[in-house]
Design an enzyme around this catalytic site. Structure first.
Site, PDB file in Angstrom:
ATOM      1  N   GLU A 195       0.825  -1.219   0.000  1.00  0.00           N
ATOM      2  CA  GLU A 195       0.000   0.000   0.000  1.00  0.00           C
ATOM      3  C   GLU A 195       0.854   1.262   0.000  1.00  0.00           C
ATOM      4  O   GLU A 195       0.371   2.340   0.345  1.00  0.00           O
ATOM      5  CB  GLU A 195      -0.951   0.033   1.215  1.00  0.00           C
ATOM      6  CG  GLU A 195      -1.673  -1.266   1.513  1.00  0.00           C
ATOM      7  CD  GLU A 195      -2.682  -1.667   0.451  1.00  0.00           C
ATOM      8  OE1 GLU A 195      -2.844  -0.923  -0.532  1.00  0.00           O
ATOM      9  OE2 GLU A 195      -3.310  -2.734   0.605  1.00  0.00           O
ATOM     10  N   ASP A 375      -1.051  -0.829 -10.127  1.00  0.00           N
ATOM     11  CA  ASP A 375      -1.363  -2.226  -9.877  1.00  0.00           C
ATOM     12  C   ASP A 375      -1.338  -2.968 -11.204  1.00  0.00           C
ATOM     13  O   ASP A 375      -1.980  -2.535 -12.180  1.00  0.00           O
ATOM     14  CB  ASP A 375      -2.756  -2.373  -9.259  1.00  0.00           C
ATOM     15  CG  ASP A 375      -2.784  -1.972  -7.794  1.00  0.00           C
ATOM     16  OD1 ASP A 375      -1.749  -2.113  -7.125  1.00  0.00           O
ATOM     17  OD2 ASP A 375      -3.852  -1.528  -7.321  1.00  0.00           O
ATOM     18  N   ASP A 500      -5.020  -6.912   2.874  1.00  0.00           N
ATOM     19  CA  ASP A 500      -6.167  -7.095   1.979  1.00  0.00           C
ATOM     20  C   ASP A 500      -7.481  -7.196   2.728  1.00  0.00           C
ATOM     21  O   ASP A 500      -8.513  -6.709   2.248  1.00  0.00           O
ATOM     22  CB  ASP A 500      -5.972  -8.360   1.144  1.00  0.00           C
ATOM     23  CG  ASP A 500      -4.645  -8.387   0.427  1.00  0.00           C
ATOM     24  OD1 ASP A 500      -4.554  -7.787  -0.650  1.00  0.00           O
ATOM     25  OD2 ASP A 500      -3.692  -8.986   0.957  1.00  0.00           O
TER      26      ASP A 500
END
Length: 596
Positions: A195, A375, A500
């Protein structure tokens, strides 16, 4: 040379193998392989075959490497492709028979059904015949050839700034390095902080979790210190952190993101200059061209619409049409209509990169670098045409169009992070970064808000118990059985720490699935720690104990080389510390158990 450019692709999915299929489970992994990983492999191999050696940085989260290379995944993926092929064949028949579709042009839908059937047939053949059921081997070959700079990530994507102790972060990093080396045959040079979460050195107290922990505080190492301790050379941060960084306590609002900086927040305990890790900063402008919900490239009219799916097969037959078009009014997707749009957007993106490098050159006497982190799953899954966009951008950077002026053709070097670091010749600038992430408003709130704060009430005591078990018993004092129990506990701890689970809950995704997964890992970990404590006190293992260990070991079968020494600075087998109540004594008779 005007400057350089690199894509940085973050390749991560949570651990889903052996934990469900559809709608939440292994289908996530199969989608990523079919829609993202195989197409991107194809793009990079095509460029290489054409003599246009691409350079790109890609990180691979260790938990993703483990499940992609797991022998159980190959038949899962083949079955997934077969399901898609069968669904397309049934849709073809259905479109032929559906009178209502005749009015909308049944032939278009039949052609699309055949398009999907052929695509998944080719995908299955590629997966089985070229990569022999393991796409990681394809990326390793490209890494060996110098096409990709393969980076690592936290072992299970644990959110570093909020983990309870530095040793918890060490466990994530050390596990990551071993896993990467096992799959790629060499150590990574860089790491993607999960992150993009960063915390500098300071006296830290948990912002969430049980009051006992929130009332306590301790001097915590800066994340960069732990990165350097592991021998890693660079990581990626959100551009807002770089903009907020200071030199000798002073802000520089004009600080450019088109440069490399070195990070050290350790002050009087400063790192040796040669060990200070570098950062590459996420460029907000180029990122927004892709990510922006309304103006981003994926929202163009001719592209495949992500949201509208066939009610039975789940296949997609419609184009975006416009981002404001009602679902019922979406028009049929025409694959051939996307090529021109991709070319225009690739030109626009390269033009933006050139402009940013030209602006940097006006105030610096050395070339800059534009870093574009995304991503990986954006390219192919969320944006079906995304892999072809990557290819077109890299081709344009390698071979500028002959119609461009001489100034516009000034070379932009397509590079990767490791190569850019090796070639950096300007004086190093070392900065201190503020705390933050690439999450909402650059803060930790995605992982601390009221919807997920309860999770830290569970994580922190279990992190604490695990570390206390290691340090109180001492690794050197463990027999094979106790080591086996605590090694499996370590796997469950890593899986519990994955960012997650709170992320998916906060973003209103698979909420119940995430809660169930989190609770399952917490339950396994609690039982294993209970078991370790009883065993250390001299109790033997009964049949229910053996069943817990066996079930956990079979269900969460990852990180085969896990090493309890990873959860400590410089720990080795001779550093064991006896438990205050005696612990396990070397040479004592132990009950042995078998997992077979």
């Amino acid at each position: 040379m005007l400057g350089s450019f690199t894509f940085i692709l973050h390749t991560h999915l949570p651990y889903v193998l052996r934990h469900g299929k559809w709608p939440h489970g292994s289908d996530w992994l199969s989608e990523a392989v079919a829609e993202c990983y195989l197409p991107i492999l194809g793009v990079l191999e095509s460029l290489r075959e054409d003599g246009l050696k691409p350079h790109i940085s890609m990180d691979f989260s260790p938990i993703n490497l483990e499940q992609l290379s797991d022998p159980e995944f190959a038949p899962v993926f083949i079955a997934y492709c077969n399901e898609k092929i069968t669904a397309a064949e049934k849709d073809y028949v259905g479109f032929s028979q559906d009178g209502a579709q005749q009015q909308d042009g049944a032939q278009q839908y039949k052609q699309l059904a055949e398009y999907w059937r052929e695509l998944y047939s080719r995908t299955k053949t590629l997966f089985t015949e070229k990569y022999h059921g393991n796409v990681v081997t394809g990326f390793r070959q490209l890494s060996d050839a110098g096409v990709i700079d393969a980076m690592t990530c936290g072992a299970t994507h644990g959110y570093f700034p909020l983990l309870l102790r530095d040793d918890n972060i060490r466990g994530q990093i050390n596990c990551a390095i071993e896993t990467h080396e096992r799959h790629f045959g060499k150590r990574p040079r860089g790491i993607w902080l999960p992150e993009c979460g960063y915390r500098p050195r300071y006296t830290w107290s948990p912002p969430v979790g049980p009051e006992l922990y929130r009332r306590s505080s301790e001097e915590r190492a800066g994340i960069e210190e732990l990165v350097a301790e592991a021998g890693l050379e660079y990581f990626i941060v959100d551009g807002a952190l770089t903009k907020g960084g200071t030199i000798d306590g002073a802000l520089d609002p004009k600080r450019s993101l088109t440069d490399i900086y070195w990070v050290d927040s350790s002050k009087s305990t400063g790192l040796p200059a040669k060990n200070v890790p570098a950062i590459f900063s996420r460029d907000a402008e180029s990122a927004s061209r892709v990510w922006d919900a309304e103006k981003g490239y994926p929202g163009a009219r001719p592209y495949l619409d992500f949201h509208k799916k066939h009610g039975i097969s789940g296949l997609r037959y419609w184009k975006v049409t416009s981002i404001k078009t009602d679902m019922a009014d979406k028009l049929p997707y025409v694959p051939d209509d996307t090529e021109r749009q991709l070319g225009l957007q690739a030109d626009d993106f390269v033009s933006l990169v050139r402009h940013e490098l030209e602006e940097f050159a006006k105030t610096h006497n050395y070339p800059g670098i534009v870093a574009a982190p995304f991503d990986t799953e954006l390219f192919g899954h969320w944006w079906f045409e995304g892999p072809r966009f990557l290819e077109k951008v890299m081709r344009r950077l390698r071979n500028p169009h002959p119609t461009l002026s001489q100034g516009e053709r000034e070379k932009i070097l397509l590079t990767d992070c490791a190569e850019a670091l090796d070639n950096y010749s300007a004086p190093r600038v070392t900065i201190s970064l503020p705390e933050g992430s690439w999450g909402f408003e650059g803060q930790h709130s995605v992982w601390t808000n009221n919807e997920v704060a309860w999770m830290w009430d569970i994580i922190y005591p279990l992190e604490d118990r695990f570390l206390n078990a290691l340090h109180s018993i001492g690794i050197a004092n463990m027999d094979e059985t106790l080591s086996t129990i605590l090694e499996q506990a370590a796997r469950e701890l890593l899986l519990l720490e994955a960012s997650d689970w709170p992320f998916v809950i906060s973003t209103k995704g698979a909420i119940e699935y995430s809660k169930t997964r989190f609770a399952g890992h917490a339950d396994f970990l609690t039982k294993l720690l209970d078991l370790a404590e009883r065993y250390n006190a001299g109790d033997g293992l009964d049949e229910p104990d053996a069943e817990v260990l066996l079930l956990s070991s079979l269900t969460d079968r990852v990180f085969p080389a896990i090493d309890l020494r990873w959860w400590g600075k410089g720990m080795n087998p001779d550093d064991g510390i006896r438990s205050a109540h005696g612990g396990i004594k070397p040479g004592a008779e132990m009950n042995r158990m078998s997992l077979h």
